[in-house]
Scaffold this active site. Structure first.
Site, short mmCIF file in Angstrom:
data_model
loop_
_atom_site.label_atom_id
_atom_site.label_comp_id
_atom_site.label_asym_id
_atom_site.label_seq_id
_atom_site.Cartn_x
_atom_site.Cartn_y
_atom_site.Cartn_z
N CYS A 2 69.85 34.85 88.13
CA CYS A 2 70.91 33.96 88.59
C CYS A 2 70.48 32.52 88.29
CB CYS A 2 71.20 34.05 90.09
SG CYS A 2 71.80 35.65 90.62
N ARG A 27 70.08 33.48 82.50
CA ARG A 27 69.53 33.98 83.76
C ARG A 27 70.45 35.00 84.43
NH1 ARG A 27 65.41 30.91 85.67
NH2 ARG A 27 65.75 31.79 87.73
N TRP A 71 73.59 37.29 88.31
CA TRP A 71 73.11 38.60 87.87
C TRP A 71 73.08 39.44 89.13
CZ3 TRP A 71 69.09 42.04 88.76
CH2 TRP A 71 68.84 42.98 87.76
N ASN A 97 69.70 31.88 94.40
CA ASN A 97 69.02 32.77 93.46
C ASN A 97 67.88 33.43 94.23
OD1 ASN A 97 67.68 33.90 91.23
ND2 ASN A 97 66.46 32.04 90.97
N GLY A 98 67.77 34.75 94.12
CA GLY A 98 66.69 35.46 94.83
C GLY A 98 67.28 36.56 95.69
N GLU A 467 57.19 47.42 70.91
CA GLU A 467 57.98 46.19 70.93
C GLU A 467 59.22 46.32 70.04
OE1 GLU A 467 58.35 43.80 72.71
OE2 GLU A 467 59.28 42.24 71.51
N LYS A 471 63.06 45.97 71.38
CA LYS A 471 63.99 44.98 70.82
C LYS A 471 65.27 45.67 70.38
CE LYS A 471 62.66 42.17 71.80
NZ LYS A 471 61.70 41.35 72.52
N GLU A 474 67.36 46.97 73.40
CA GLU A 474 67.83 45.86 74.22
C GLU A 474 69.07 45.17 73.64
OE1 GLU A 474 64.68 43.03 74.21
OE2 GLU A 474 65.32 42.09 76.05
N HIS A 490 52.81 65.95 69.73
CA HIS A 490 52.65 66.48 71.09
C HIS A 490 53.99 66.53 71.84
CE1 HIS A 490 48.36 66.57 70.61
NE2 HIS A 490 48.37 65.32 70.21
N LYS A 589 67.21 36.88 81.53
CA LYS A 589 65.95 36.48 80.93
C LYS A 589 64.81 36.39 81.93
CE LYS A 589 64.04 33.90 77.29
NZ LYS A 589 63.81 35.11 76.49
C1 F6R Z 1 62.35 41.68 76.17
C2 F6R Z 1 62.12 40.71 77.23
C3 F6R Z 1 61.57 41.18 78.52
C4 F6R Z 1 60.53 40.20 79.04
C5 F6R Z 1 60.07 40.63 80.46
C6 F6R Z 1 58.97 39.74 80.98
O1 F6R Z 1 62.86 41.08 75.02
O2 F6R Z 1 62.39 39.54 77.07
O3 F6R Z 1 61.05 42.46 78.40
O4 F6R Z 1 59.46 40.17 78.16
O5 F6R Z 1 61.15 40.59 81.33
O6 F6R Z 1 59.39 38.41 81.08
P1 F6R Z 1 58.34 37.22 81.19
O7 F6R Z 1 57.60 37.17 79.92
O8 F6R Z 1 59.20 36.00 81.41
O9 F6R Z 1 57.46 37.54 82.36
#
Ligand code: F6R
Length: 594
Positions: A2, A27, A71, A97-98, A467, A471, A474, A490, A589
């Site tokens: 948020c 956010r 969010w 927020n929270g 990773e 990506k 996501e 396995h 994010k």
């Molecule tokens: C994936 C992504 C998330 C963040 C995760 C940790 O593209 O962005 O998986 O890496 O939420 O976030 P931070 O690095 O801000 O602790």
């Protein structure tokens, strides 16, 4: 998650609030709203993105207001559950927020006292609590209300007839932008850069009383007034514009050569590192933790440090570690977090402080909560990352891990020199990968019709496979699995057929031969193989269906080079599918909930 904003100044608040909210959408973006005060409080909110709210919101006059982009945690993303939330008299508006963990109990209590609730949110208890105590001065009423709340919060409160905004934080980020005759409250710095680059970071327990020409900060629970330093932010506005790019994500992917150059600039110029020998002879065991992409950087970090320094490294998913009963000791810990606000990471740090003496944080956000909890903070030079999916911040994290390892006095001089020489080449090598963008885009078209894609690697390229898969799922919503290549036999082999492509990272290193064997086994299950391979690899062409050639490096640096290839694959696949790349569904994010 948020995003919250507040404005007090001489301009009309509405335009500023909506502009700042659009900068905070990373956010959360399932609904949004604003409230503006001008003799009475006018409000508008809906279950839409900020762009749509701008189109439909009536014009409100007034030079003070608050806003929110959500969010959802408590209650569906609906107009009713969108913020701001109000008290019974509609005189007190709150954005939050929270999570208020004792909201249920407070809500029952307030309902018994005659308060009427309209939403399913935890937030709504806050304006009602303030209303309950409003016989006193507004600031006292807010203080008393806050003292009843459990959980985490950053809030901004607008009270009809009171020409200030009250803001407070506990375990959730909040900054105040200091302009001339105007102040902007926001969850994060990018929201305010259009107006000022001077900010105050509030500390936990601070209550700020904000007017156009003054910010007074008090400590909650009856504490006195405190001084909070004004910081100058050296991010510039252009960094948060998309420019000519279609999406922030592709802009941020393209920024990586510069990010690496910036990260290395001081290191090479001064021939020293700010954190010289953070990993030294006292470090007998190290734990590195993070979530999501940052966790994948941690896994790469384990390989780098174990390989170069021979120190035992344990990696932890912060979201798991946080609930672990017994914490195994380590001589030092590194938390990796782009935002510095990830709740799982912050709680893990708190827990870790009991048993680990030296705690380092690698983060991209100055003033973030994680940096304030660490003994040493290493700031990545990625600049603001707007797109929800992490790209340049992952690369910047890896660069800091290389610098950390190469600066250790445990490393042999000749190896350090050789690695440093290769590190210098990385910006040019990443640029070379970006130059093959159109070729990678073509291969990605094939993937956009698939329902499952596997990513495999061995050794240091196993986390890269994780990773790549993260990506892709996501941003393109295609099911993807990252696997250690040797693990396919396995179980996952059962999934492979001609409709299931496998993207294989193969570097010229100790695991080259076993990787070739894995690729042969995959081919025997009829899966198409896309190999991401060193340009000097003569054998792979005849085995793989498609080979994406990458410039040669020592395999220790291949997570950077291959990481960029996989980012481009995910981007173009999502683009062919028409996905909302920068703001994927259900995500945000900065993950400030556990
Ligand atoms: C994936 C992504 C998330 C963040 C995760 C940790 O593209 O962005 O998986 O890496 O939420 O976030 P931070 O690095 O801000 O602790």
């Amino acid at each position: 998650m948020c995003g919250i904003v507040g404005y007090v100044g001489l301009r009309e608040a509405q335009g500023v609030l909506l502009n700042c909210l659009s900068r905070l959408e990373y956010r959360g973006y399932d609904s949004c709203g604003i409230a503006v005060s001008n003799g009475h409080i006018a409000q508008f909110k809906d279950a839409v993105r900020v762009g749509a709210l701008k189109e439909t919101c009536p014009i409100f006059e007034g030079t003070a207001g608050i806003g929110h982009t959500r969010w959802a945690t408590h209650g569906l993303p609906t107009a009713i559950n969108a913020h701001p939330h109000f008290d019974c008299s509609q005189r007190i508006a709150v954005v939050h927020n929270g999570i208020i963990s004792n909201y249920d109990q407070l809500r029952k209590l307030l309902i018994d006292e005659g308060h009427l609730f309209v939403s399913d949110t935890d937030t709504e208890v806050i304006p009602h609590l303030i209303e309950k105590y409003l016989d006193d001065e507004p600031i006292t009423a807010v203080e008393v209300a806050l003292s009843k709340l459990e959980g985490s919060f950053a809030i901004a409160v607008l009270i009809d007839g009171y020409d200030r905004i009250i803001a407070s934080r506990k375990e959730s980020p909040l900054v105040i932008g200091i302009g001339d005759n105007e102040k902007i409250i926001a969850s994060d710095v990018p929201a305010i850069l259009d107006y000022t680059n001077r900010v105050i970071y509030l500390e936990d327990g601070d209550i700020a009383i904000v007017s156009n020409n003054e910010v007074q900060v008090k400590q909650n629970h009856g504490g006195g007034t405190v001084n909070r330093e004004i910081h100058l932010i050296d991010w510039d506005r252009k960094q948060i514009e998309k420019g000519a790019y279609d999406h922030y994500l592709i802009k941020e992917i393209h920024e990586q050569p510069k990010v690496i150059r910036d990260s290395l600039a001081n290191y090479f110029e001064r021939e020293t590192y700010d954190f010289q020998s953070l990993i030294d002879s006292e470090t007998s065991s190290l734990v590195i933790l993070g979530c999501g992409t940052s966790y994948h950087a941690a896994l790469v970090g384990k390989h780098i440090i174990e390989e170069l320094l021979g120190i035992q490294v344990r990696t932890e998913l912060a979201s798991e570690f946080v609930n672990r009963g017994r914490v195994m000791p380590a001589s030092a810990a590194i938390a990796i977090t782009q935002s510095g606000e990830t709740a799982d990471v912050l709680l893990s740090l708190k827990k870790m402080k009991q048993s680990v003496a030296r705690i380092f944080v690698i983060t991209n956000v100055p003033g973030s909560s994680a940096s304030r909890m660490a003994n040493h903070t290493i700031f990545t030079n990625a600049g603001p990352e707007v797109s929800v999916a992490a790209t340049k911040s992952y690369t910047a994290q890896l660069i800091e891990l290389y610098k950390l390892a190469l600066s250790s006095n445990l490393l042999e001089h000749s190896i350090r020199k050789q690695m440093q020489a290769e590190l210098r080449q990385l910006p040019a090598l990443v640029k070379q990968v970006l130059d093959s963008e159109s070729e990678i885009a073509n291969y990605s078209r094939m993937l956009s019709d698939c329902s499952t894609v596997f990513y495999v690697g061995r050794g240091i390229n196993f986390p890269v496979a994780l990773e790549g898969a993260l990506k892709l799922k996501e941003i393109s919503y295609i099911h993807a699995e990252g696997y250690a290549a040797g693990e396919l036999k396995h179980g996952p082999f059962a999934m492979l057929d001609k409709r299931t492509p496998v993207i294989a990272m193969i570097a010229k290193d100790d695991v080259y031969d076993p990787m070739i064997s894995s690729i042969k086994e995959i081919k025997a299950r009829s899966s198409p193989v896309i190999a991401v391979a060193d340009e000097s690899d003569d054998s792979i062409g005849s085995l793989a269906d498609v080979t994406i050639r990458v410039p040669h490096t020592s395999s220790i640096f291949s997570p950077v080079i291959n990481g960029v290839v996989l980012q481009l694959i995910a981007y173009y696949t999502a683009k062919y599918k028409g996905c909302p790349i920068d703001f994927p569904r259900n995500l945000a994010k900065s993950v400030t909930v556990i």
